[in-house]
Design an enzyme around this catalytic site. Structure first.
Site, mmCIF file in Angstrom:
data_model
loop_
_atom_site.group_PDB
_atom_site.id
_atom_site.type_symbol
_atom_site.label_atom_id
_atom_site.label_comp_id
_atom_site.label_asym_id
_atom_site.label_seq_id
_atom_site.Cartn_x
_atom_site.Cartn_y
_atom_site.Cartn_z
ATOM 1 N N HIS A 1 -11.415 -0.962 10.179
ATOM 2 C CA HIS A 1 -11.474 -0.695 8.749
ATOM 3 C C HIS A 1 -11.201 -1.990 7.969
ATOM 4 O O HIS A 1 -10.233 -2.683 8.254
ATOM 5 C CB HIS A 1 -10.426 0.368 8.402
ATOM 6 C CG HIS A 1 -10.792 1.187 7.213
ATOM 7 N ND1 HIS A 1 -11.931 1.953 7.160
ATOM 8 C CD2 HIS A 1 -10.179 1.349 6.016
ATOM 9 C CE1 HIS A 1 -12.002 2.564 6.001
ATOM 10 N NE2 HIS A 1 -10.955 2.211 5.275
ATOM 11 N N HIS A 2 -12.034 -2.288 7.024
ATOM 12 C CA HIS A 2 -11.932 -3.508 6.205
ATOM 13 C C HIS A 2 -12.152 -4.793 7.011
ATOM 14 O O HIS A 2 -11.768 -5.874 6.578
ATOM 15 C CB HIS A 2 -10.571 -3.619 5.500
ATOM 16 C CG HIS A 2 -10.247 -2.483 4.587
ATOM 17 N ND1 HIS A 2 -11.121 -2.021 3.641
ATOM 18 C CD2 HIS A 2 -9.121 -1.735 4.450
ATOM 19 C CE1 HIS A 2 -10.562 -1.019 2.978
ATOM 20 N NE2 HIS A 2 -9.363 -0.827 3.450
ATOM 21 N N ASP B 280 -1.672 -2.661 -3.982
ATOM 22 C CA ASP B 280 -1.933 -1.223 -3.921
ATOM 23 C C ASP B 280 -0.637 -0.450 -4.163
ATOM 24 O O ASP B 280 0.054 -0.056 -3.231
ATOM 25 C CB ASP B 280 -2.605 -0.808 -2.596
ATOM 26 C CG ASP B 280 -4.079 -1.171 -2.566
ATOM 27 O OD1 ASP B 280 -4.589 -1.729 -3.567
ATOM 28 O OD2 ASP B 280 -4.727 -0.881 -1.546
ATOM 29 N N HIS C 121 -3.481 -9.506 -1.165
ATOM 30 C CA HIS C 121 -3.691 -8.138 -0.685
ATOM 31 C C HIS C 121 -4.552 -8.070 0.575
ATOM 32 O O HIS C 121 -4.218 -7.409 1.544
ATOM 33 C CB HIS C 121 -4.312 -7.292 -1.798
ATOM 34 C CG HIS C 121 -4.434 -5.848 -1.407
ATOM 35 N ND1 HIS C 121 -3.338 -5.070 -1.089
ATOM 36 C CD2 HIS C 121 -5.522 -5.042 -1.247
ATOM 37 C CE1 HIS C 121 -3.741 -3.849 -0.774
ATOM 38 N NE2 HIS C 121 -5.065 -3.809 -0.845
ATOM 39 N N ASP D 291 0.826 -1.214 0.000
ATOM 40 C CA ASP D 291 0.000 0.000 0.000
ATOM 41 C C ASP D 291 0.856 1.257 0.000
ATOM 42 O O ASP D 291 0.686 2.143 0.843
ATOM 43 C CB ASP D 291 -0.937 -0.016 1.217
ATOM 44 C CG ASP D 291 -1.812 -1.260 1.249
ATOM 45 O OD1 ASP D 291 -1.276 -2.360 1.456
ATOM 46 O OD2 ASP D 291 -3.017 -1.138 1.025
ATOM 47 N N HIS E 157 -4.302 -0.204 6.467
ATOM 48 C CA HIS E 157 -3.145 0.697 6.529
ATOM 49 C C HIS E 157 -2.607 0.777 7.952
ATOM 50 O O HIS E 157 -2.739 1.793 8.656
ATOM 51 C CB HIS E 157 -3.515 2.082 5.994
ATOM 52 C CG HIS E 157 -3.929 2.040 4.559
ATOM 53 N ND1 HIS E 157 -4.547 3.084 3.922
ATOM 54 C CD2 HIS E 157 -3.791 1.064 3.626
ATOM 55 C CE1 HIS E 157 -4.788 2.750 2.659
ATOM 56 N NE2 HIS E 157 -4.336 1.532 2.456
ATOM 57 N N ASN F 179 -6.870 -3.738 -4.386
ATOM 58 C CA ASN F 179 -8.099 -3.151 -4.932
ATOM 59 C C ASN F 179 -7.809 -1.913 -5.770
ATOM 60 O O ASN F 179 -8.556 -1.598 -6.699
ATOM 61 C CB ASN F 179 -9.096 -2.834 -3.819
ATOM 62 C CG ASN F 179 -8.488 -2.037 -2.701
ATOM 63 O OD1 ASN F 179 -7.464 -2.448 -2.142
ATOM 64 N ND2 ASN F 179 -9.074 -0.914 -2.360
ATOM 65 N N HIS F 180 -6.706 -1.210 -5.484
ATOM 66 C CA HIS F 180 -6.381 -0.021 -6.276
ATOM 67 C C HIS F 180 -5.792 -0.361 -7.640
ATOM 68 O O HIS F 180 -5.480 0.539 -8.428
ATOM 69 C CB HIS F 180 -5.449 0.903 -5.492
ATOM 70 C CG HIS F 180 -6.148 1.607 -4.371
ATOM 71 N ND1 HIS F 180 -6.927 2.719 -4.552
ATOM 72 C CD2 HIS F 180 -6.236 1.305 -3.045
ATOM 73 C CE1 HIS F 180 -7.451 3.106 -3.387
ATOM 74 N NE2 HIS F 180 -7.035 2.255 -2.458
ATOM 75 N N HIS G 102 -3.609 -3.884 2.466
ATOM 76 C CA HIS G 102 -4.990 -3.385 2.464
ATOM 77 C C HIS G 102 -5.329 -2.558 3.697
ATOM 78 O O HIS G 102 -5.791 -1.422 3.570
ATOM 79 C CB HIS G 102 -5.966 -4.568 2.315
ATOM 80 C CG HIS G 102 -7.332 -4.157 1.861
ATOM 81 N ND1 HIS G 102 -7.548 -3.182 0.913
ATOM 82 C CD2 HIS G 102 -8.577 -4.606 2.219
ATOM 83 C CE1 HIS G 102 -8.855 -3.047 0.711
ATOM 84 N NE2 HIS G 102 -9.489 -3.892 1.483
ATOM 85 N N TYR H 249 -2.018 4.097 -6.343
ATOM 86 C CA TYR H 249 -3.229 4.833 -5.934
ATOM 87 C C TYR H 249 -3.682 5.821 -6.994
ATOM 88 O O TYR H 249 -4.365 6.810 -6.693
ATOM 89 C CB TYR H 249 -3.042 5.530 -4.570
ATOM 90 C CG TYR H 249 -3.037 4.537 -3.442
ATOM 91 C CD1 TYR H 249 -1.932 3.742 -3.194
ATOM 92 C CD2 TYR H 249 -4.161 4.352 -2.645
ATOM 93 C CE1 TYR H 249 -1.937 2.791 -2.188
ATOM 94 C CE2 TYR H 249 -4.179 3.411 -1.633
ATOM 95 C CZ TYR H 249 -3.064 2.630 -1.414
ATOM 96 O OH TYR H 249 -3.071 1.683 -0.423
HETATM 97 FE FE FE2 Z 1 -6.233 -2.026 -0.478
#
Ligand code: FE2
Length: 471
Positions: free
Chosen positions: A330-331, A199, A321, A170, A360, A236-237, A358, A202
């Site tokens: 988060h996530h 990632d 990821h 990331d 952070h 995902n990015h 993923h 970005y």
């Molecule tokens: Fe991600």
């Protein structure tokens, strides 16, 4: 009656005491949540005129040079770069450090369009049949704008070959990203290859998925990625699926820019593949491709895991990821469906470690599994399992989205250590039985380890234990 009431009261008191103790045990059950609290300002991108983004001088000079492994065993290298003005040459000239003989390999050229963006000329050239454990120089470009770099091939694949991997995820292109990369470069452990857990640039966070941000990112990481392989997985990015921009082919920028040796691993997609490198077998999975039963990724992994020969490559590393175990808010549980599909295999095949991004932040799990559930038996809690991998979330490269700081409370028992700071990891393989993992935070000195763990190889451990038992 009085006696009965008294004994009931005693029982009630005992129940309450045990209840409180139980609650305390639950609260105290988890590992360490670092009390370091970083301020949670959003990361700021480095200005476009920063030196890290500088376009190399000269007409049509090759830029964004990066390498990755080019075959299954480490005797091949894929060299990729972009020429901005015209196709130019796709030839790589290379020579061993101790040799006068120059060789050349011919690559291919790609371009792609994304909404209102047209890429430069993307070159990919695979060099085959290199010698193991050898430093090579290589040159790309023509005329007055050639550029020279070097890399070192890994030692021949074997069980006791020491090798040092960096782990970054990331990353993005902020000041924090630059600190992470600098910390990795200056880490005295001297990582030889980067495992990149998804990632990358970005670019999709910018208006219209501004693909010029893929170019700036490529120029930013060149200082490392041109000299040592980055083994990449998609995040995902990298999906870049944007029907509102009429962009409906997932992973289009990533798959044009980053080539991997997936065919050598008998994979049908660059999004999942494997390599051997020194004493490690690395399996790269895609969290954002179909992974259910009968899908290509499922079928590939089902065949791939039994192929790993731990007497040749003792260290079995999986990168993906999205984490399967993460206790950040988060996530939370985003990796759950993949865990349901693949965790059983990871345990059966005694995977040593799973690196993910993923989220952070940083987190390291205990060795746990949660594979006993069969809908009706109620067995759905993670339990200690010495055949299970350690799950390390290391999505803390430092991107414009900032850190995630909110954690589920109490810290679950599967979580050994967690902290929301930017940083990178080092997985340092010593021999077939031992490897040392360390996590390095950007706010510390280059040699400081904020978290660390000795890994005892999951395959060889049982032989060690039986020999100890026999003494
Ligand atoms: Fe991600």
């Amino acid at each position: 009656m009085g006696l009965k009431w008294k004994s009931d009261k005693h029982i009630n008191i005992i129940v309450v005491i045990f209840g409180v103790l139980g609650l305390m045990a639950e609260v105290c059950n988890g590992g360490i949540t670092s009390n370091y609290v970083r301020n949670d300002d959003l990361g700021r991108d480095m200005p476009l005129d920063s030196d890290v983004f500088r376009v190399p001088p000269g007409y049509n000079a090759p830029q964004q040079v990066h390498i990755t492994q080019g075959d299954h065993v480490g005797k091949g290298v894929i060299v990729s770069w972009i020429t901005p003005d015209e196709p130019g040459s796709s030839t790589v000239v290379y020579w061993a450090e101790n040799s006068e003989v120059k060789h050349s390999a011919q690559g291919i050229i790609l371009t792609y369009k994304y909404f209102n963006y047209t890429s430069g000329f993307i070159h990919h050239c695979t060099i085959h049949n290199l010698e193991f454990d050898t430093k090579y120089y290589y040159e790309v470009g023509i005329g007055n704008t050639t550029r020279q770099f070097w890399f070192t091939t890994p030692p021949s694949v074997g069980p006791d070959v020491p090798y040092t991997f960096g782990v970054i995820g990331d990353l993005g292109q902020t000041h924090d990203s630059n600190r992470t990369l600098t910390h990795y470069e200056l880490n005295p452990a001297k990582g030889q290859t980067v495992l990149f857990v998804g990632d990358l640039s970005y670019a999709d966070d910018y208006p219209f998925h501004d693909n010029a941000r893929w170019d700036t990112w490529g120029r930013f990481v060149e200082r490392n990625a041109a000299y040592q392989p980055w083994i990449t997985t998609v995040g995902n990015h990298e999906i870049d699926f944007a029907p509102h921009l009429n962009e409906t082919k997932p992973f289009k920028p990533y798959t044009n820019r980053y080539h991997v040796p997936y065919k050598a691993a008998h994979s049908t997609s660059p999004l999942w593949y494997s390599i051997k490198r020194a004493s490690a077998y690395i399996i790269v999975l895609s969290s954002y491709s179909a992974y259910g039963k009968y899908t290509p990724q499922y079928k590939w992994l089902e065949k791939e895991l039994p192929k790993v020969n731990r007497t040749e490559t003792p260290w079995l590393i999986v990168i993906m990821h999205c984490p399967l175990y993460s206790s950040y808010v988060h996530h939370y549980m985003e990796g759950e469906t993949m865990r349901v599909m693949y965790e059983k295999w990871l345990v059966e095949h005694k995977v040593d470690v799973v690196f993910s991004g993923h989220v952070h932040a940083y987190e390291r799990s205990e060795r746990v599994s949660n594979i006993a559930y069969n809908i009706v038996n109620g067995l759905c809690n993670p339990i200690s399992d010495q055949s299970a991998p350690v799950y390390i979330t290391i999505g803390d490269g430092g991107n414009l989205e900032g850190l995630v700081t909110e954690m589920t409370e109490p810290q679950p028992s599967y979580s050994a250590y967690r902290e929301a700071s930017f940083g990178h990891g080092i997985f340092d393989i010593k021999n077939r039985t031992h490897a040392y993992f360390s996590w390095h935070r950007n706010q510390d000195g280059y040699a400081v380890e904020a978290d660390s763990l000795w890994f005892h190889n999951r395959y060889w451990k049982r032989f060690q234990e039986s020999s100890v038992a026999a003494l």
